[in-house]
Motif scaffolding. Structure first.
Motif, PDB file in Angstrom:
ATOM      1  N   GLY A 214       2.006   2.101  -2.867  1.00  0.00           N
ATOM      2  CA  GLY A 214       1.259   2.828  -4.436  1.00  0.00           C
ATOM      3  C   GLY A 214      -0.382   1.490  -4.442  1.00  0.00           C
ATOM      4  O   GLY A 214      -1.512   1.908  -5.499  1.00  0.00           O
ATOM      5  N   ASN A 215       0.061   0.209  -4.182  1.00  0.00           N
ATOM      6  CA  ASN A 215      -0.816  -0.933  -4.514  1.00  0.00           C
ATOM      7  C   ASN A 215      -2.367  -0.975  -4.083  1.00  0.00           C
ATOM      8  O   ASN A 215      -2.314  -1.051  -2.408  1.00  0.00           O
ATOM      9  CB  ASN A 215       0.073  -2.293  -4.466  1.00  0.00           C
ATOM     10  CG  ASN A 215      -1.126  -3.422  -5.070  1.00  0.00           C
ATOM     11  OD1 ASN A 215      -2.173  -3.597  -5.122  1.00  0.00           O
ATOM     12  ND2 ASN A 215       0.441  -3.820  -6.052  1.00  0.00           N
ATOM     13  N   THR A 216      -3.170  -0.797  -4.756  1.00  0.00           N
ATOM     14  CA  THR A 216      -4.926  -0.881  -4.519  1.00  0.00           C
ATOM     15  C   THR A 216      -5.334  -1.667  -3.973  1.00  0.00           C
ATOM     16  O   THR A 216      -5.672  -1.702  -3.304  1.00  0.00           O
ATOM     17  CB  THR A 216      -5.614   0.608  -5.866  1.00  0.00           C
ATOM     18  OG1 THR A 216      -5.959  -0.016  -6.829  1.00  0.00           O
ATOM     19  CG2 THR A 216      -5.199   1.774  -5.726  1.00  0.00           C
ATOM     20  N   GLU A 217      -4.990  -2.983  -5.086  1.00  0.00           N
ATOM     21  CA  GLU A 217      -5.343  -4.556  -4.681  1.00  0.00           C
ATOM     22  C   GLU A 217      -5.028  -4.808  -3.159  1.00  0.00           C
ATOM     23  O   GLU A 217      -5.547  -5.430  -2.502  1.00  0.00           O
ATOM     24  CB  GLU A 217      -4.674  -5.235  -5.883  1.00  0.00           C
ATOM     25  CG  GLU A 217      -5.323  -4.791  -6.581  1.00  0.00           C
ATOM     26  CD  GLU A 217      -4.609  -5.796  -8.275  1.00  0.00           C
ATOM     27  OE1 GLU A 217      -4.777  -6.770  -7.709  1.00  0.00           O
ATOM     28  OE2 GLU A 217      -4.389  -5.500  -9.226  1.00  0.00           O
TER      29      GLU A 217
ATOM     30  N   MET B 164      -4.705  -2.331  -0.676  1.00  0.00           N
ATOM     31  CA  MET B 164      -5.403  -1.448   0.711  1.00  0.00           C
ATOM     32  C   MET B 164      -7.137  -2.525   0.122  1.00  0.00           C
ATOM     33  O   MET B 164      -7.567  -2.518   1.079  1.00  0.00           O
ATOM     34  CB  MET B 164      -5.905  -0.103  -0.741  1.00  0.00           C
ATOM     35  CG  MET B 164      -5.745   0.572   0.414  1.00  0.00           C
ATOM     36  SD  MET B 164      -6.554   2.312  -0.435  1.00  0.00           S
ATOM     37  CE  MET B 164      -4.532   2.928  -0.255  1.00  0.00           C
ATOM     38  N   HIS B 165      -7.527  -2.308  -0.511  1.00  0.00           N
ATOM     39  CA  HIS B 165      -8.578  -3.783  -1.013  1.00  0.00           C
ATOM     40  C   HIS B 165      -8.770  -4.851  -0.266  1.00  0.00           C
ATOM     41  O   HIS B 165      -9.688  -5.156   0.942  1.00  0.00           O
ATOM     42  CB  HIS B 165      -8.819  -4.031  -1.970  1.00  0.00           C
ATOM     43  CG  HIS B 165     -10.499  -4.628  -2.828  1.00  0.00           C
ATOM     44  ND1 HIS B 165     -11.759  -4.329  -2.549  1.00  0.00           N
ATOM     45  CD2 HIS B 165     -10.601  -6.389  -2.305  1.00  0.00           C
ATOM     46  CE1 HIS B 165     -12.768  -5.476  -2.366  1.00  0.00           C
ATOM     47  NE2 HIS B 165     -11.799  -6.479  -2.734  1.00  0.00           N
TER      48      HIS B 165
ATOM     49  N   ILE C 295       0.516  -0.868  -0.023  1.00  0.00           N
ATOM     50  CA  ILE C 295       0.094  -0.142  -0.336  1.00  0.00           C
ATOM     51  C   ILE C 295       1.103   1.366  -0.336  1.00  0.00           C
ATOM     52  O   ILE C 295       0.460   2.353  -0.353  1.00  0.00           O
ATOM     53  CB  ILE C 295      -1.216  -0.176   1.323  1.00  0.00           C
ATOM     54  CG1 ILE C 295      -2.301  -1.021   1.572  1.00  0.00           C
ATOM     55  CG2 ILE C 295      -1.422   1.050   1.347  1.00  0.00           C
ATOM     56  CD1 ILE C 295      -3.158  -1.294   1.991  1.00  0.00           C
TER      57      ILE C 295
END
Length: 57
Positions: free
Chosen positions: A34-37, A39-40, A31
Protein backbone atom coordinates in the motif's frame (compact mmCIF):
# COMPACT_ATOMS: atom_id res chain seq x y z
CA UNK A 1 8.09 1.47 5.16
CA UNK A 2 11.31 -0.55 5.46
CA UNK A 3 10.74 -2.02 1.99
CA UNK A 4 10.40 1.47 0.58
CA UNK A 5 13.59 2.51 2.35
CA UNK A 6 15.46 -0.43 0.83
CA UNK A 7 14.21 0.43 -2.63
CA UNK A 8 15.43 4.02 -2.29
CA UNK A 9 18.81 2.83 -1.01
CA UNK A 10 19.29 0.53 -3.99
CA UNK A 11 18.05 3.11 -6.48
CA UNK A 12 20.30 5.90 -5.18
CA UNK A 13 23.25 3.85 -3.88
CA UNK A 14 22.87 5.03 -0.29
CA UNK A 15 25.10 2.72 1.76
CA UNK A 16 24.93 0.02 -0.93
CA UNK A 17 25.92 -0.25 -4.57
CA UNK A 18 23.31 0.99 -7.02
CA UNK A 19 21.18 -1.98 -8.10
CA UNK A 20 18.13 -1.02 -10.14
CA UNK A 21 16.79 -4.60 -10.23
CA UNK A 22 16.77 -4.79 -6.43
CA UNK A 23 15.21 -1.32 -6.29
CA UNK A 24 12.42 -2.50 -8.59
CA UNK A 25 11.91 -5.63 -6.52
CA UNK A 26 11.56 -3.67 -3.26
CA UNK A 27 9.38 -0.97 -4.82
CA UNK A 28 6.97 -3.67 -5.99
CA UNK A 29 6.93 -5.28 -2.52
CA UNK A 30 6.28 -1.89 -0.96
CA UNK A 31 3.45 -1.22 -3.42
CA UNK A 32 1.88 -4.57 -2.50
CA UNK A 33 1.73 -3.22 1.05
CA UNK A 34 0.00 0.00 0.00
CA UNK A 35 2.90 2.47 -0.24
CA UNK A 36 1.86 5.15 -2.73
CA UNK A 37 5.29 6.83 -2.74
CA UNK A 38 6.77 3.56 -4.01
CA UNK A 39 4.13 3.48 -6.75
CA UNK A 40 5.11 6.98 -7.80
CA UNK A 41 8.84 6.22 -7.84
CA UNK A 42 8.34 2.97 -9.75
CA UNK A 43 6.31 4.87 -12.32
CA UNK A 44 9.17 7.34 -12.74
CA UNK A 45 11.62 4.47 -13.24
CA UNK A 46 9.37 3.04 -15.95
CA UNK A 47 8.95 6.45 -17.57
CA UNK A 48 12.70 7.13 -17.66
CA UNK A 49 13.65 3.58 -18.56
CA UNK A 50 15.87 3.62 -15.48
CA UNK A 51 16.90 -0.03 -15.08
CA UNK A 52 13.81 -1.15 -16.91
CA UNK A 53 12.36 -0.91 -20.40
CA UNK A 54 11.16 2.63 -21.04
CA UNK A 55 7.45 3.16 -21.63
CA UNK A 56 6.85 4.66 -25.07
CA UNK A 57 5.86 8.29 -24.87
Amino acid sequence: MAQYGLSRMYEEGEGVEVDKEKALFWYKKSIDNGNTEAMHNLGIMYYKGDGIEKIAS
